[in-house]
Motif scaffolding. Structure first.
Motif, PDB file in Angstrom:
ATOM      1  N   GLU A 177       0.858  -1.187   0.000  1.00 17.23           N
ATOM      2  CA  GLU A 177       0.000   0.000   0.000  1.00 17.23           C
ATOM      3  C   GLU A 177       0.894   1.237   0.000  1.00 17.23           C
ATOM      4  OE1 GLU A 177      -3.534  -0.043   0.271  1.00 17.23           O
ATOM      5  OE2 GLU A 177      -3.516   2.132   0.031  1.00 17.23           O
ATOM      6  N   PHE A 200       1.560   5.143  -0.065  1.00 19.29           N
ATOM      7  CA  PHE A 200       0.785   6.283   0.424  1.00 19.29           C
ATOM      8  C   PHE A 200       1.712   7.449   0.734  1.00 19.29           C
ATOM      9  CE2 PHE A 200       1.612   6.510   5.048  1.00 19.29           C
ATOM     10  CZ  PHE A 200       2.352   5.349   5.225  1.00 19.29           C
ATOM     11  N   CYS A 226      -1.722  12.813   2.003  1.00 23.69           N
ATOM     12  CA  CYS A 226      -2.629  12.552   0.868  1.00 23.69           C
ATOM     13  C   CYS A 226      -4.003  12.223   1.435  1.00 23.69           C
ATOM     14  CB  CYS A 226      -2.060  11.398   0.048  1.00 23.69           C
ATOM     15  SG  CYS A 226      -3.237  10.357  -0.825  1.00 23.69           S
ATOM     16  N   CYS A 250      -5.453   8.791   0.840  1.00 21.81           N
ATOM     17  CA  CYS A 250      -4.751   7.730   1.573  1.00 21.81           C
ATOM     18  C   CYS A 250      -5.283   7.642   2.998  1.00 21.81           C
ATOM     19  CB  CYS A 250      -3.243   8.022   1.624  1.00 21.81           C
ATOM     20  SG  CYS A 250      -2.472   8.172  -0.010  1.00 21.81           S
ATOM     21  N   GLY A 309      -7.338   4.614   1.601  1.00 25.99           N
ATOM     22  CA  GLY A 309      -6.312   3.593   1.404  1.00 25.99           C
ATOM     23  C   GLY A 309      -5.843   2.945   2.699  1.00 25.99           C
ATOM     24  N   LEU A 310      -5.451   3.756   3.667  1.00 26.56           N
ATOM     25  CA  LEU A 310      -4.898   3.179   4.892  1.00 26.56           C
ATOM     26  C   LEU A 310      -5.952   2.472   5.740  1.00 26.56           C
ATOM     27  CD1 LEU A 310      -2.297   5.960   5.708  1.00 26.56           C
ATOM     28  CD2 LEU A 310      -1.817   3.607   4.981  1.00 26.56           C
ATOM     29  N   HIS A 323       5.813   4.434   2.199  1.00 28.51           N
ATOM     30  CA  HIS A 323       5.646   5.892   2.225  1.00 28.51           C
ATOM     31  C   HIS A 323       6.435   6.485   1.071  1.00 28.51           C
ATOM     32  CE1 HIS A 323       5.729   9.982   4.375  1.00 28.51           C
ATOM     33  NE2 HIS A 323       4.471   9.694   4.128  1.00 28.51           N
ATOM     34  N   THR A 356      -0.748   8.394  -5.364  1.00 31.32           N
ATOM     35  CA  THR A 356      -1.101   7.697  -4.117  1.00 31.32           C
ATOM     36  C   THR A 356      -2.573   7.924  -3.802  1.00 31.32           C
ATOM     37  OG1 THR A 356      -0.389   9.620  -2.842  1.00 31.32           O
ATOM     38  CG2 THR A 356       1.190   7.804  -3.084  1.00 31.32           C
ATOM     39  N   PRO A 357      -3.294   7.001  -3.155  1.00 25.98           N
ATOM     40  CA  PRO A 357      -2.790   5.685  -2.796  1.00 25.98           C
ATOM     41  C   PRO A 357      -2.713   4.753  -3.994  1.00 25.98           C
ATOM     42  CG  PRO A 357      -5.114   5.846  -2.240  1.00 25.98           C
ATOM     43  CD  PRO A 357      -4.688   7.204  -2.725  1.00 25.98           C
TER      44      PRO A 357
END
Lengths: 185, 185, 185, 185
Positions: free
Chosen positions: D42, D44, D48, D51, D55-56, D76, D126-127
């Motif tokens: 992933e 990121f 962002c 993200c 995403g996270l 990262h 990103t992501p």
């Protein structure tokens, strides 16, 4: 992850037949018609808030994610407010909520408020999601909301599994349900 | 912010009377019974997805935020699927969705599918939110989803305003609606 | 509704002055520059999850709902991870999150990790929302997430109130906060 | 469903090695250390918005759903605002957001603003989520938000597949992204 799976060891349980009185969005279907496909049986009541907010939208997303590999079947299993959730009301509901997958009306016998298929699958409330493999065996059973990732993982594993192999289940999070022994919560 | 307010200059419009056939959660109410209070009239249909997802939960939040200063009144204005949205079905719906504020069933005249109060308020679909001030004048009118901040600001201003003073309205965001000229969108 | 309001009876509290080291999106501002306007002071830390998920998006919605009647001011009050939340990092954060309202960096004195304005307002964590009326008096104070309706109602009442009249407050729901005595929760 | 899968026919692509300068929540890892496990990489940036919002949290849900069968690795990959997203800032970010899975800092070479691993994987923003099978081959690649069902289905299929068998991919929904050729959107 699998909390209510069928036992991995020991005999798997064949999915009981469905007893239905009417179908929407499809000709009448029996489980045998779907042999070879993975099936999600989504039992709901049109006035069950958790079904409207969670169960049915998730069933729609399942059809969008898995396409024809997966048969998503709605089962309208009314165990309360029978006069309010007639087939006429259900038809309007399906139209307004744009439910396009096949939906069956669960049958009742005599004065028993609990519908036949619902009882046969030992369901305790709505929404209930039942996972059935390509051979017609029950592989998971869930009452209440379950997250998308867990359902999708279970379905994908059944899709990839050879006949009667693999092991799948759906994690429990029994919220947003209507149960037969009380109100919706 | 106010997009569909009553004109600040010029005469304000008295809210038309309601013609209803049945009430839930309350004895029958007329606007005159609520004189001195600010009123939110929330017109809905129980099978309108935007009403279930947005309009009615917002109406509940209004009761929680403003308490007795504000009278929130539901109006079940059925203009389609009449056989599916009977008072019997509505009663079960209100029970399952835990709607506790007063709800009236809008009347029909003869064969006209459009309900009487709905037509009298010149509504075009559901959900429709009408803001009425302490003197019984319409001060805002909205079809479709509107954000919580805008509604709350309009209500608070009417609550603080002296009789017939102030200026309030509700911003338009006509999404998640059922309209009389077509399907729900 | 108002849980942490200033006392309706008794003297109102003048908002303490701000001590800041840098401003973004604006020339430096003092409270006196905003006299005659209602002010929302939104204290936050750029790495506080509740600020990013709730406090700051709500502050943006306040600017959209109330326009120029309301001055929304961000206050970057860093009480932990100081090396990670520098003005350089904050500038990038404001750019990426499209925060367009004025944001001040709260000052520090000597080695004290608690910023000056934060302490002077007796804040206990982030996000904290402070409501200030047209005369510069504190009228509400809230730590943690608060729903849009409640905030909007309080702001609208202050906007409509004459000088020093009215009564407003913000309901408490102290979730999604970073507090000075522990981690973010 | 699979929009950006590796070609089912033709040779699969081995995942390029990672070039990193620091690890959090883990000793340094190389792909070879994870051979035999399915990997979600992933990528990121801590500032962002897509993200942080999508995403996270989805990566965390993946760890919760699949447990040790799946290795979720954060990368990262800073390509903008370099001074604002230092390892010091990242460490505080991971602490506040409770990211517990291994996170690597993507390396930079000379003055090039684009990080090395990011470039080697031909990422565009990103992501970005990269799916790697048990044999170390890239099996899916996605920029921007993707729904939970699609990701979970792709992961589950890789988990069930024998070595180098199967076919998985992740559907495209390129929203909520920061791209190297412009702002975050």
């Amino acid at each position: 992850m699998p909390i209510v799976p069928s036992p991995a060891s020991g005999p798997v349980t064949p999915a009981p037949p469905w007893t239905t009185t009417r179908w929407f969005n499809s000709d009448p279907l029996e489980l045998a018609d779907l042999r070879g496909r993975v099936v999600v049986l989504e039992a709901f009541q049109m006035l069950c808030p958790g079904c409207v907010a969670h169960g049915l939208p998730q069933a729609v997303r399942l059809t969008q994610t898995f396409g024809d590999d997966l048969a998503v079947i709605g089962l309208h299993s009314v165990f309360e407010h029978h006069a309010a959730m007639t087939p006429t009301s259900l038809e309007a509901f399906l139209h307004e909520y744009r439910i396009r997958f096949p939906v069956a009306v669960d049958a009742h016998r005599g004065e028993d408020p609990t519908p036949v298929t619902f009882a046969r699958y030992r369901m305790r409330g709505t929404p209930s999601l039942v996972l059935i493999d390509r051979d017609g065996n029950v592989r998971g059973h869930q009452l209440g909301a379950v997250d998308d990732m867990t359902v999708a993982a279970a379905v994908a594993r059944l899709l990839d599994a050879g006949p009667a192999a693999g092991h799948a289940g759906v994690a429990a999070a029994p919220t947003s349900v209507c149960t037969t022994d009380g109100d919706c919560a």
